[in-house]
Write a protein that holds these residues in place. Structure first.
Motif, PDB file in Angstrom:
ATOM      1  N   ASP A  42      -3.581   1.883   1.183  1.00 29.90           N
ATOM      2  CA  ASP A  42      -3.499   3.298   1.533  1.00 29.90           C
ATOM      3  C   ASP A  42      -2.130   3.902   1.220  1.00 29.90           C
ATOM      4  N   ILE A  43      -1.093   3.283   1.745  1.00 31.88           N
ATOM      5  CA  ILE A  43       0.245   3.852   1.610  1.00 31.88           C
ATOM      6  C   ILE A  43       0.716   3.793   0.163  1.00 31.88           C
ATOM      7  N   GLY A  44       0.557   2.636  -0.464  1.00 31.13           N
ATOM      8  CA  GLY A  44       1.053   2.455  -1.821  1.00 31.13           C
ATOM      9  C   GLY A  44       0.288   3.233  -2.875  1.00 31.13           C
ATOM     10  N   THR A  45      -0.937   3.646  -2.576  1.00 29.14           N
ATOM     11  CA  THR A  45      -1.704   4.456  -3.525  1.00 29.14           C
ATOM     12  C   THR A  45      -1.635   5.945  -3.176  1.00 29.14           C
ATOM     13  N   ALA A  46      -0.893   6.275  -2.117  1.00 29.25           N
ATOM     14  CA  ALA A  46      -0.729   7.669  -1.681  1.00 29.25           C
ATOM     15  C   ALA A  46      -2.073   8.343  -1.417  1.00 29.25           C
ATOM     16  N   LYS A  47      -3.004   7.601  -0.780  1.00 27.37           N
ATOM     17  CA  LYS A  47      -4.267   8.227  -0.393  1.00 27.37           C
ATOM     18  C   LYS A  47      -3.994   9.386   0.561  1.00 27.37           C
ATOM     19  N   THR A  48      -4.718  10.461   0.379  1.00 27.09           N
ATOM     20  CA  THR A  48      -4.568  11.598   1.278  1.00 27.09           C
ATOM     21  C   THR A  48      -5.084  11.207   2.661  1.00 27.09           C
ATOM     22  N   PRO A  49      -4.239  11.271   3.690  1.00 29.25           N
ATOM     23  CA  PRO A  49      -4.706  10.942   5.041  1.00 29.25           C
ATOM     24  C   PRO A  49      -5.879  11.836   5.440  1.00 29.25           C
ATOM     25  N   VAL A  50      -6.746  11.308   6.262  1.00 31.26           N
ATOM     26  CA  VAL A  50      -7.944  12.053   6.664  1.00 31.26           C
ATOM     27  C   VAL A  50      -7.578  13.417   7.240  1.00 31.26           C
ATOM     28  N   ALA A  51      -6.522  13.473   8.026  1.00 28.69           N
ATOM     29  CA  ALA A  51      -6.133  14.735   8.653  1.00 28.69           C
ATOM     30  C   ALA A  51      -5.732  15.793   7.636  1.00 28.69           C
ATOM     31  N   GLN A  52      -5.288  15.346   6.450  1.00 27.06           N
ATOM     32  CA  GLN A  52      -4.852  16.289   5.412  1.00 27.06           C
ATOM     33  C   GLN A  52      -5.967  16.623   4.425  1.00 27.06           C
ATOM     34  N   ARG A  53      -7.137  16.043   4.616  1.00 24.33           N
ATOM     35  CA  ARG A  53      -8.263  16.347   3.720  1.00 24.33           C
ATOM     36  C   ARG A  53      -8.966  17.630   4.116  1.00 24.33           C
ATOM     37  N   ARG A  54      -8.605  18.170   5.263  1.00 18.87           N
ATOM     38  CA  ARG A  54      -9.081  19.488   5.710  1.00 18.87           C
ATOM     39  C   ARG A  54     -10.610  19.569   5.734  1.00 18.87           C
ATOM     40  N   GLY A  55     -11.227  18.456   6.090  1.00 22.19           N
ATOM     41  CA  GLY A  55     -12.680  18.427   6.206  1.00 22.19           C
ATOM     42  C   GLY A  55     -13.422  18.245   4.908  1.00 22.19           C
ATOM     43  N   VAL A  56     -12.710  18.134   3.794  1.00 24.33           N
ATOM     44  CA  VAL A  56     -13.359  17.960   2.488  1.00 24.33           C
ATOM     45  C   VAL A  56     -13.804  16.505   2.330  1.00 24.33           C
ATOM     46  N   PRO A  57     -15.071  16.256   2.064  1.00 27.48           N
ATOM     47  CA  PRO A  57     -15.510  14.880   1.834  1.00 27.48           C
ATOM     48  C   PRO A  57     -14.839  14.291   0.592  1.00 27.48           C
ATOM     49  N   HIS A  58     -14.441  13.020   0.687  1.00 30.22           N
ATOM     50  CA  HIS A  58     -13.838  12.297  -0.431  1.00 30.22           C
ATOM     51  C   HIS A  58     -14.728  11.103  -0.770  1.00 30.22           C
ATOM     52  N   HIS A  59     -15.036  10.957  -2.041  1.00 28.31           N
ATOM     53  CA  HIS A  59     -15.919   9.877  -2.505  1.00 28.31           C
ATOM     54  C   HIS A  59     -15.136   8.843  -3.320  1.00 28.31           C
ATOM     55  N   LEU A  60     -15.639   7.619  -3.293  1.00 26.47           N
ATOM     56  CA  LEU A  60     -15.089   6.497  -4.061  1.00 26.47           C
ATOM     57  C   LEU A  60     -13.667   6.140  -3.636  1.00 26.47           C
ATOM     58  N   LEU A  61     -13.400   6.289  -2.360  1.00 16.59           N
ATOM     59  CA  LEU A  61     -12.209   5.735  -1.731  1.00 16.59           C
ATOM     60  C   LEU A  61     -12.651   4.587  -0.836  1.00 16.59           C
ATOM     61  N   ASP A  62     -11.867   3.508  -0.797  1.00 16.98           N
ATOM     62  CA  ASP A  62     -12.148   2.394   0.121  1.00 16.98           C
ATOM     63  C   ASP A  62     -13.528   1.794  -0.103  1.00 16.98           C
ATOM     64  N   VAL A  63     -13.898   1.612  -1.370  1.00 14.93           N
ATOM     65  CA  VAL A  63     -15.230   1.090  -1.677  1.00 14.93           C
ATOM     66  C   VAL A  63     -15.178  -0.333  -2.242  1.00 14.93           C
ATOM     67  N   VAL A  64     -13.979  -0.888  -2.427  1.00 17.12           N
ATOM     68  CA  VAL A  64     -13.829  -2.243  -2.958  1.00 17.12           C
ATOM     69  C   VAL A  64     -12.907  -3.021  -2.023  1.00 17.12           C
ATOM     70  N   GLU A  65     -13.314  -4.242  -1.665  1.00 17.85           N
ATOM     71  CA  GLU A  65     -12.456  -5.068  -0.819  1.00 17.85           C
ATOM     72  C   GLU A  65     -11.216  -5.486  -1.619  1.00 17.85           C
ATOM     73  N   PRO A  66     -10.060  -5.618  -0.962  1.00 17.13           N
ATOM     74  CA  PRO A  66      -8.833  -5.924  -1.691  1.00 17.13           C
ATOM     75  C   PRO A  66      -8.824  -7.282  -2.388  1.00 17.13           C
ATOM     76  N   ASP A  67      -9.695  -8.196  -1.948  1.00 17.97           N
ATOM     77  CA  ASP A  67      -9.739  -9.501  -2.620  1.00 17.97           C
ATOM     78  C   ASP A  67     -10.775  -9.528  -3.740  1.00 17.97           C
ATOM     79  N   ALA A  68     -11.416  -8.381  -4.007  1.00 20.23           N
ATOM     80  CA  ALA A  68     -12.390  -8.286  -5.098  1.00 20.23           C
ATOM     81  C   ALA A  68     -11.725  -7.635  -6.309  1.00 20.23           C
TER      82      ALA A  68
END
Length: 315
Positions: A42-68
């Motif tokens: 999250d931090i190293g990829t500068a993902k937009t925190p949920v609170a800053q997404r202003r209710g906009v749905p975000h797709h294809l984030l957090d969909v792959v496990e880090p060991d995959a």
């Protein structure tokens, strides 16, 4: 209804503009950053925190496990499904990211040869046993033109090229399709002059360190992180720190240097695409300029610009 893609170098504010465009256009954000696919990065990829997404749905984030291991082919399939769903619901897709190959895979025609997990594991073991240089030499023997485009230290790309050669019997090509949309889209590129971008990158790395990047990487290493994820800028440098191969000041400085190098690489990639419409990232009316481009594209009034062979960072 055109897909809107916000592209360009890291640290230019793509995520913020993407959220603003999605709000203005009744849209949803689709991630096109290869490492933001990984859960927990999250931090190293500068993902937009949920609170800053202003209710906009975000797709294809957090969909792959880090060991995959994420792949462009799987991303394309998943991304096209998201685009189809958004179109069916009358929602605008706002693609945001700096991974140029992923953006092209989502929007352009692209063919991906098959894979063979057993063959890939065999090649990866060979790389460990004989060394990356030996594996690259094997690729040079069968596909010299392709080998010349791949850094011998980039084991992942060398392995993939050899895998394609064995599976297809043909030398894998380094060429990408012509710049032709398969999915109607308008690409908006954000750029800063070199000094401003370098300053933004330094500030971003400082913020990541303050937010706990070292702790994030430590947790990922404990849980398991794939060789692909390990190569992400910031993560590779912190792993070196945690392994005792450098001190913290060095890891931090190397992260800044590597991020600047990444930004120049991204600018070179997107700068070659004549379809990208460039806007100054620090323009006070940036959102208005972007919305004007979208409206012109929707009305069929926006001709693809003629770009130089290679656009570089201004300044």
């Amino acid at each position: 209804m055109n897909v809107v893609a916000v592209v360009g170098p890291t640290a230019t504010g793509k995520s913020g503009l993407g959220v603003a465009l999605a709000l203005a256009l009744e849209g949803e954000v689709v991630n096109a950053d290869a490492f933001a696919l990984y859960r927990g990065m999250d931090i190293g990829t500068a993902k937009t925190p949920v609170a800053q997404r202003r209710g906009v749905p975000h797709h294809l984030l957090d969909v792959v496990e880090p060991d995959a291991v994420a792949s462009v082919a799987r991303y394309r399939a998943a991304g096209r499904a998201v685009l189809a769903d958004l179109a069916a619901r009358g929602r605008r897709a706002v693609v945001v990211g700096g991974s140029g190959l992923y953006v092209r895979a989502l929007l352009d025609p692209m063919h991906f040869p098959g894979t063979d997990p057993d063959l890939r594991r065999t090649l990866e073991r060979r790389a460990v046993q004989a060394g990356p240089a030996a594996l690259h030499a094997a690729l040079t023997a069968v596909a010299p033109d392709t080998a010349a485009t791949i850094d011998p230290r980039n084991v992942r790309r060398v392995v993939r090229a050899l895998e394609v050669y064995v599976l297809t019997g043909r030398a894998p090509t380094a060429d990408l399709p012509r710049y032709t949309y398969e999915v109607p889209a308008v690409q908006i590129g954000l750029e800063l002059d070199r000094a401003a971008l370098d300053a933004a990158i330094t500030a971003r790395v400082d913020a990541m360190w303050a937010a706990g990047l070292v702790e994030e990487v430590r947790a990922l290493r404990t849980a398991g992180i794939s060789p692909t994820a390990c190569r992400a800028v910031g993560y590779a440098q912190v792993l070196a720190l945690l392994d005792g191969r450098c001190d913290e000041a060095t890891a931090r400085a190397q992260t800044v240097t590597a991020t600047r190098r990444l930004a120049r690489k991204q600018m070179g990639w997107f700068g070659r695409d004549p379809r990208v419409h460039w806007l100054p990232a620090d323009a006070p009316d940036l959102l208005d300029q972007a919305l004007t481009l979208v409206a012109q594209a929707d009305a069929g009034q926006l001709a693809d610009p003629v770009a130089p062979t290679r656009r570089t960072l201004p300044g």
